[in-house]
Design an enzyme around this catalytic site. Structure first.
Site, short mmCIF file in Angstrom:
data_model
loop_
_atom_site.label_atom_id
_atom_site.label_comp_id
_atom_site.label_asym_id
_atom_site.label_seq_id
_atom_site.Cartn_x
_atom_site.Cartn_y
_atom_site.Cartn_z
N HIS A 20 119.08 72.97 -15.10
CA HIS A 20 118.66 71.59 -14.97
C HIS A 20 119.83 71.09 -13.87
CE1 HIS A 20 116.72 71.90 -18.91
NE2 HIS A 20 115.64 71.65 -18.25
N LYS A 44 106.33 66.80 -29.29
CA LYS A 44 106.60 68.14 -29.14
C LYS A 44 107.65 68.71 -30.12
CE LYS A 44 106.34 69.10 -24.18
NZ LYS A 44 107.02 69.20 -22.87
N ARG A 93 111.21 77.50 -11.09
CA ARG A 93 111.74 78.76 -11.11
C ARG A 93 111.02 79.85 -10.95
NH1 ARG A 93 112.64 77.62 -17.40
NH2 ARG A 93 110.64 77.05 -17.02
N SER A 131 115.37 76.22 -21.54
CA SER A 131 115.96 75.58 -22.79
C SER A 131 115.48 76.30 -24.16
CB SER A 131 115.64 74.24 -23.03
OG SER A 131 115.96 73.35 -22.04
O1 PNS Z 1 110.63 69.55 -19.27
P1 PNS Z 1 109.37 69.55 -19.45
O2 PNS Z 1 109.06 69.56 -20.72
O3 PNS Z 1 108.52 70.51 -18.62
O4 PNS Z 1 109.04 68.01 -18.94
C1 PNS Z 1 107.56 67.61 -18.82
C2 PNS Z 1 107.42 66.18 -18.37
C3 PNS Z 1 108.41 65.05 -19.18
C4 PNS Z 1 107.85 66.03 -16.85
C5 PNS Z 1 105.94 65.68 -18.72
O5 PNS Z 1 105.53 66.16 -19.92
C6 PNS Z 1 105.73 64.55 -18.46
O6 PNS Z 1 105.94 63.86 -17.45
N1 PNS Z 1 105.38 63.64 -19.57
C7 PNS Z 1 104.86 62.23 -19.55
C8 PNS Z 1 103.35 61.81 -19.63
C9 PNS Z 1 102.86 62.15 -18.15
O7 PNS Z 1 102.97 61.34 -17.42
N2 PNS Z 1 102.09 63.33 -18.12
C10 PNS Z 1 101.46 63.79 -16.99
C11 PNS Z 1 100.16 62.96 -16.58
S1 PNS Z 1 99.00 63.32 -17.81
#
Ligand code: PNS
Length: 167
Positions: A20, A44, A93, A131
């Site tokens: 990150h 989560k 990645r 992570s």
């Molecule tokens: O590190 P991650 O868990 O892969 O990040 C995922 C993240 C935070 C980018 C994604 O879950 C997110 O944007 N969640 C907020 C809700 C949202 O807008 N979802 C996408 C459209 S439905």
């Protein structure tokens, strides 16, 4: 390089890894301002609370003067709009990320056409780092030196100790 705009770098950061931080460094070179958006993802069932994740990010980003930390819930594109950010940064990645990232980027575009997603690749050494693997390795007694900041490894160990004491 001419820098532009405000970018959001969203994620769970549970915990932040050197992968990150590699993406944050690259983003900070391209954009005027990078806002790290920590997801308040209670569904989560995160290992670290949002306050703990934000605290470790604040500590890790001290070297960057154009990076800041915020947290959000609800839609990412709404938070981006609130922050006046036109760009979402995601790290890409190995190939396994592609399908999920493709869906996320297209859904976000559908929700708000003014928010563009860009993908940055971390150094090859972090291409398979996650992570979840970091947490698993530490919980089973392995070293994650070089994969996360030292203080993050200590925070994982502390948290595990507290969890084990209370169970
Ligand atoms: O590190 P991650 O868990 O892969 O990040 C995922 C993240 C935070 C980018 C994604 O879950 C997110 O944007 N969640 C907020 C809700 C949202 O807008 N979802 C996408 C459209 S439905």
């Amino acid at each position: 390089m001419n820098k532009c705009k405000i970018a959001i770098y969203p994620g769970s950061f549970d915990p932040v890894t050197n992968g990150h931080l590699d993406i944050i460094q690259r983003g900070s070179r391209i954009f005027n301002r990078v806002i790290i958006a920590v997801l308040k993802n209670e569904r989560k069932d995160p290992f670290f609370t949002v306050a703990e994740r934000s605290e470790m990010l604040e500590r890790a980003i001290r070297p960057f003067d154009n990076v800041e930390v915020a947290s959000f819930d609800g839609l990412l594109v709404d938070f981006a709009k609130e922050m006046d950010a036109g760009v979402v940064i995601r790290g890409l990645r190995a190939v396994t990320d592609f399908d999920y990232e493709f869906q996320l980027a297209l859904m976000n575009r559908r929700l708000n056409r003014d928010v563009e997603t860009i993908f940055l690749m971390p150094s090859a050494e972090y291409s398979y780092l996650s992570s979840s693997q970091v947490k698993e390795a530490v919980s089973l007694g392995g070293s994650v030196e070089g994969l996360v900041p030292d203080f993050v490894e200590e925070m994982i160990l502390d948290k595990l100790k507290r969890i084990r004491k209370n169970s």
